[in-house]
Write a protein that holds these residues in place. Structure first.
Motif, PDB file in Angstrom:
ATOM      1  N   CYS A  66       0.809  -1.197  -0.205  1.00  0.00           N
ATOM      2  CA  CYS A  66       0.033  -0.045  -0.008  1.00  0.00           C
ATOM      3  C   CYS A  66       0.820   1.426   0.007  1.00  0.00           C
ATOM      4  O   CYS A  66       2.236   1.173   0.238  1.00  0.00           O
ATOM      5  N   GLU A  67       0.156   2.404  -0.060  1.00  0.00           N
ATOM      6  CA  GLU A  67       0.763   3.578  -0.128  1.00  0.00           C
ATOM      7  C   GLU A  67      -0.185   4.588   0.501  1.00  0.00           C
ATOM      8  O   GLU A  67      -1.302   4.591   0.525  1.00  0.00           O
ATOM      9  N   VAL A  68       0.630   5.501   1.621  1.00  0.00           N
ATOM     10  CA  VAL A  68      -0.286   6.449   2.426  1.00  0.00           C
ATOM     11  C   VAL A  68       0.237   7.698   2.214  1.00  0.00           C
ATOM     12  O   VAL A  68       1.221   8.018   2.206  1.00  0.00           O
ATOM     13  N   ILE A  69      -0.795   8.628   2.135  1.00  0.00           N
ATOM     14  CA  ILE A  69      -0.645  10.047   2.023  1.00  0.00           C
ATOM     15  C   ILE A  69      -0.944  10.511   3.403  1.00  0.00           C
ATOM     16  O   ILE A  69      -2.097  10.315   3.910  1.00  0.00           O
ATOM     17  N   VAL A  70       0.062  11.210   4.203  1.00  0.00           N
ATOM     18  CA  VAL A  70      -0.243  11.446   5.386  1.00  0.00           C
ATOM     19  C   VAL A  70      -0.465  13.219   5.422  1.00  0.00           C
ATOM     20  O   VAL A  70       0.548  13.928   4.878  1.00  0.00           O
ATOM     21  N   THR A  71      -1.436  13.647   5.911  1.00  0.00           N
ATOM     22  CA  THR A  71      -1.617  15.122   5.981  1.00  0.00           C
ATOM     23  C   THR A  71      -1.588  15.611   7.495  1.00  0.00           C
ATOM     24  O   THR A  71      -2.192  15.141   8.358  1.00  0.00           O
ATOM     25  N   VAL A  72      -0.621  16.559   7.686  1.00  0.00           N
ATOM     26  CA  VAL A  72      -0.590  16.969   9.090  1.00  0.00           C
ATOM     27  C   VAL A  72      -1.103  18.634   9.224  1.00  0.00           C
ATOM     28  O   VAL A  72      -0.409  19.301   8.477  1.00  0.00           O
ATOM     29  N   VAL A  73      -1.980  18.860  10.027  1.00  0.00           N
ATOM     30  CA  VAL A  73      -2.370  20.294   9.904  1.00  0.00           C
ATOM     31  C   VAL A  73      -2.017  21.014  11.407  1.00  0.00           C
ATOM     32  O   VAL A  73      -2.437  20.330  12.379  1.00  0.00           O
ATOM     33  N   LYS A  74      -1.337  22.079  11.276  1.00  0.00           N
ATOM     34  CA  LYS A  74      -1.059  22.716  12.318  1.00  0.00           C
ATOM     35  C   LYS A  74      -2.098  23.688  12.652  1.00  0.00           C
ATOM     36  O   LYS A  74      -2.321  24.655  11.911  1.00  0.00           O
TER      37      LYS A  74
END
Length: 121
Positions: A66-74
């Motif tokens: 699999c592939e994972v896109i991680v989004t971190v919002v400050k």
């Protein structure tokens, strides 16, 4: 797990997810602490870092299945949220994307100061 989950190859976490296991997680940590914890968890789960963009606060992690896109919002200097988008390969996934998201969240919850789920719902 529903019948259609056997065939889904795309899962996303978010504020409005209908499944509680896929709700956005909030942490009382700054962006750098959150990113460091994400990279540690990724290594433990045998992911490799494929792409990193601190301007957009995104990471792309890859593993053979699999592939994972991680989004971190400050949200502010000491608070962040983390969301995942997982794409799996193959015709029958048995809900693997959902399991990957849940395992990533569980590992992060142990490393960071967990604040809550989908607080802006």
């Amino acid at each position: 797990m529903g019948f259609m989950d056997l065939f889904k190859t795309h899962y996303e976490s978010g504020e409005r997810a209908t499944d509680e296991g896929l709700l956005t997680h909030y942490y009382k940590n700054n962006y750098q602490q959150t990113k460091t914890a994400l990279l540690e968890v990724a290594r433990e789960l045998e992911f490799t870092l494929a792409f990193e963009d601190d301007t957009r606060q995104e990471l792309m992690l890859k593993r053979k299945d699999c592939e994972v896109i991680v989004t971190v919002v400050k949200i502010n200097p000491i608070e962040t949220t983390v969301d995942f988008t997982v794409n799996t390969s193959g015709i029958i996934s048995f809900g693997k994307g959902k399991k990957v998201i849940q395992s990533l969240y569980q590992a992060l919850d142990k490393r960071l100061m967990f604040k809550g789920l989908a607080l802006n719902r």
